[in-house]
Write an enzyme that holds these catalytic residues in place. Structure first.
Site, PDB file in Angstrom:
ATOM      1  N   GLU B 212       2.687   2.623   3.974  1.00 13.91           N
ATOM      2  CA  GLU B 212       3.066   3.758   4.804  1.00 13.91           C
ATOM      3  C   GLU B 212       2.489   3.580   6.198  1.00 13.91           C
ATOM      4  O   GLU B 212       1.823   2.590   6.490  1.00 13.91           O
ATOM      5  CB  GLU B 212       2.619   5.086   4.181  1.00 13.91           C
ATOM      6  CG  GLU B 212       1.122   5.225   4.007  1.00 13.91           C
ATOM      7  CD  GLU B 212       0.725   6.531   3.305  1.00 13.91           C
ATOM      8  OE1 GLU B 212       1.612   7.293   2.881  1.00 13.91           O
ATOM      9  OE2 GLU B 212      -0.483   6.784   3.191  1.00 13.91           O
ATOM     10  N   HIS B 251      -2.183  11.773   3.771  1.00 13.19           N
ATOM     11  CA  HIS B 251      -3.312  10.881   3.513  1.00 13.19           C
ATOM     12  C   HIS B 251      -4.181  10.717   4.764  1.00 13.19           C
ATOM     13  O   HIS B 251      -3.667  10.699   5.881  1.00 13.19           O
ATOM     14  CB  HIS B 251      -2.814   9.491   3.107  1.00 13.19           C
ATOM     15  CG  HIS B 251      -2.228   9.446   1.725  1.00 13.19           C
ATOM     16  ND1 HIS B 251      -1.070   8.778   1.439  1.00 13.19           N
ATOM     17  CD2 HIS B 251      -2.645   9.989   0.563  1.00 13.19           C
ATOM     18  CE1 HIS B 251      -0.798   8.902   0.149  1.00 13.19           C
ATOM     19  NE2 HIS B 251      -1.742   9.636  -0.406  1.00 13.19           N
TER      20      HIS B 251
END
Lengths: 385, 298
Positions: B212, B251
């Site tokens: 990501e 995150h």
């Protein structure tokens, strides 16, 4: 968590880093008074958490009390949400440097970045002329030993008193970095004054969010967030980002929520908010939906594929939320993972038609949002087929 | 063969008497993992799912030699628990803790490197070799996600892993070993550091990387391919393509700062190195079929 400049400078000062004399003011009259005390010219610095304040016109040099008052009034009235202005004495600048300490995840160390050109964005400089950046690695177990600080100061081309003072400031910046569990401690620019002083012209300090429990009193207040919903979500420990589109994301799992965001944009839709209620928050469906509804979304899109965040428990929470909050907009749900059979039953009893494929759910949400936009109102009430 | 964890590994569980520790110890054993002992200070003499509990790691390994430690320990105590495991001679550690303080994450990784150990996590679901062994928290009983097979998986996200792995299985493949390196900005072990293991693993035909935005781990994968460290086919799927700059997407490690860490840049680096990049979860399965052929006929 990023601190405001005035907070960062308070921390710097307490650690022995020289900063310009300054007073914090919250209204034009207070700014005028503080400016009179600082003497003219002085600098009005808007305390907002964004980069490029100078370019955005949020830092102003003023030469008289009326100018200070008028300039402050304009800054407070600007659309940038200025609530406080730091009134700072002007410094007689000879040179500007750049100094920062951050982490190097691959090396598992901290790293000092320094440059003999201050006042520029370090990222721009790194792209333009990386050879001008001085790097010094700092193993945490060793800390920033004096020899490392000297390495940096002399690599910057400094000499004599300026080198000594700069090295001392770097050692102090290390203490700031460690004591505050910082992601980043930055002085940009660091002024070398004509009188031979070394002074922090600006201050950036970002505290690691996972370490905030060790820093009581540092809990971010409302002005650290760009919306009421974002502030309330943070108080609940729910990851939340504010946008201004049509579809509210109420998803579990950070990675999955991020991909749902990508897919919505790909399909030509727009996102009202990013909300992730997985992990420890999976029982907070009611609160999560409440936050979503603040945005008056055209569709609520629920996508989960949970392990610990059990599908059946989330589905019950969603049922509870729908009953209590009776959302007017349609809900598209795609709930999979631990306990999904029971979750499907629960959602069907609500009159929802649960889907099993993320991309299908996204397309349906985007279509419903487009339809609602076309008709000028959200179709249906209390859920949809 | 498998990567990181196999049936032959003797696993110690730190924090075994807590809710998650107890629940997932049962599942780790049900899957075949050899859990030999547990540790919770103050609880020696108890047992959890038939596993004996000790006060300290040192006391546990004195009775039950262990190869790996699984930590169900809160983030603020994780550094201490990792150091305790390393001190007792354990060289494979998995921590699920979500919220390890940044400077402690640096210290954990530095400590592991200095003794040649591997710490996986935090902020991960852990490590699983379906049908063989597991350290962590995976709904391995959902067969459309965790079917044994010959595709290695590395990931920064638990929820996204279920999504992507389901597509791997739907395309007719299965998983050899799945390693969750976690969503933090300073993971104990980085993607590229596992590539030599997947290269050497005779049970793995290709690797799927679920990355990501943020950081440089995907770029390091590209470097490992270019330098010849890893030569098997590699398919990447990267979340956060459309994420706005400067926003932390869930995150801790998922943020683009100063133009660094964009999915665009990562995808370009991977493609340049010869990896395939999927633009959506379903495409991971399609690309694997293109590269490896129809698994039914292989």
């Amino acid at each position: 968590m990023k601190l405001h400049e005035h907070e960062a400078k308070d921390v710097f000062k307490a650690e022995g880093i020289p900063v310009p004399r300054s007073v914090l003011a919250t209204d034009p009259e207070g700014v005028a008074r503080a400016a009179r005390e600082a003497g003219f010219p002085c600098v009005l610095k808007s305390q907002v958490l964004r980069g490029g304040r100078g370019k955005a016109g949020l830092i102003k040099l003023v030469r008289s009390e009326p100018e200070a008052r008028d300039t402050a009034a304009a800054l407070f009235a600007s659309p940038h949400g200025v609530r406080r202005i730091l009134v700072e004495e002007a410094v007689d600048i000879d040179r500007e440097l750049y100094l920062s300490i951050t982490v190097d995840p691959a090396a598992a160390e901290a790293v000092v970045l320094a440059c003999s050109e201050g006042g520029v964005e370090i990222e721009d400089l790194a792209a333009r002329s990386p050879e001008k950046i001085v790097r010094e690695r700092v193993p945490l177990a060793e800390g920033l030993s004096p020899y490392r600080a000297r390495n940096v100061a002399y690599a910057l081309g400094l000499s004599g008193d300026a080198a000594k003072k700069t090295a001392g400031i770097l050692e102090a910046l290390w203490r700031v970095f460690r004591k505050n569990d910082a992601e980043l401690a930055e002085i940009n620019p660091l002024f070398l004054t004509k009188g031979g002083g070394v002074v922090a012209g600006d201050g950036k300090l970002a505290i690691d969010d996972n370490s905030l429990f060790r820093h009581p009193g540092r809990e971010p207040g409302r002005d650290y967030y760009d919306s009421d919903a974002a502030f309330e979500a943070a108080a609940e420990g729910i990851p939340y980002l504010q946008f201004d589109g049509d579809i509210s994301l109420m998803c579990a799992g950070a990675g999955l929520t991020t991909v749902v965001y990508d897919l919505i944009v790909d399909e030509g839709g727009s996102v009202a908010n990013y909300l992730e209620f997985g992990g420890p928050n999976y029982k907070k469906a009611v609160r999560a939906m409440e936050l979503c509804l603040k945005n008056e979304p055209k569709v609520i899109l629920i996508v989960t594929f949970g392990t610990i965040a059990r599908a059946d428990v989330m589905a019950e929470g969603i049922a509870d939320a729908v009953k209590r909050l009776a959302p007017k907009c349609p809900i598209v749900a795609c709930i999979r993972g631990t306990g999904e059979e029971k979750a499907v039953e629960t959602l069907r009893s609500l009159g929802l038609d649960p889907l099993f494929d993320t991309e299908e759910a996204v397309r349906k949400a985007v279509a419903l949002a487009a339809a609602a936009r076309g008709s000028g109102a959200a179709p249906g009430a209390g859920g949809s087929k | 063969m498998s990567v990181f964890i196999d049936r032959s590994d003797r696993v110690l569980v730190q924090g075994i008497t807590g809710g998650e520790g107890t629940f997932w110890t049962k599942h780790m054993r049900d899957l075949g993992t050899d859990v030999v002992a547990g540790v919770t200070p103050g609880k020696e003499g108890q047992s959890v799912e038939g596993v004996p509990v000790y006060h300290t790691v040192r006391r546990a390994v004195a009775e039950h030699p262990a190869d790996a430690a699984m930590l169900f320990v809160p983030p603020r105590f994780t550094k201490d628990a990792v150091l305790e495991a390393l001190d007792a001679g354990i060289r494979k550690v998995v921590t699920i803790a979500d919220g390890i303080p940044l400077h402690e994450a640096l210290e954990i990784r530095a400590a592991a490197r200095s003794c040649g150990a591997r710490v996986v996590g935090g902020n991960t679901s852990g490590v699983i070799s379906p049908g063989r062994a597991m350290m962590g928290m995976f709904p391995y009983w959902i067969e459309r996600v965790y079917r044994p097979g010959r595709i290695g998986v590395m990931t920064r996200s638990g929820s996204l892993t279920n999504e992507v792995t389901a597509m791997i299985v739907r395309a007719g493949f299965g998983v050899s070993s799945l390693l969750g390196v976690g969503g933090d900005s300073v993971p104990g072990t980085r993607f590229a550091e596992f590539l030599p293991d997947f290269q050497a693993d005779s049970g793995t035909d290709a690797v799927v990387v679920i990355g990501e935005l943020g950081g440089t781990m995907e770029e390091e994968v590209a470097e490992a391919i270019e330098s010849g460290v890893f030569c098997k086919p590699l398919v990447a799927f990267l979340g956060g393509r459309n994420a706005p700059a400067g926003k932390r997407m869930g995150h801790a490690g998922a943020i683009v700062t100063g133009g660094k860490g964009t999915v665009e840049g990562k995808a370009a680096a991977l493609k340049r190195a010869g990896a395939a990049v999927a633009d959506r979860p379903r495409a991971v399965g399609d690309l694997l079929r293109e590269i490896l052929g129809d698994p039914a006929h292989s």
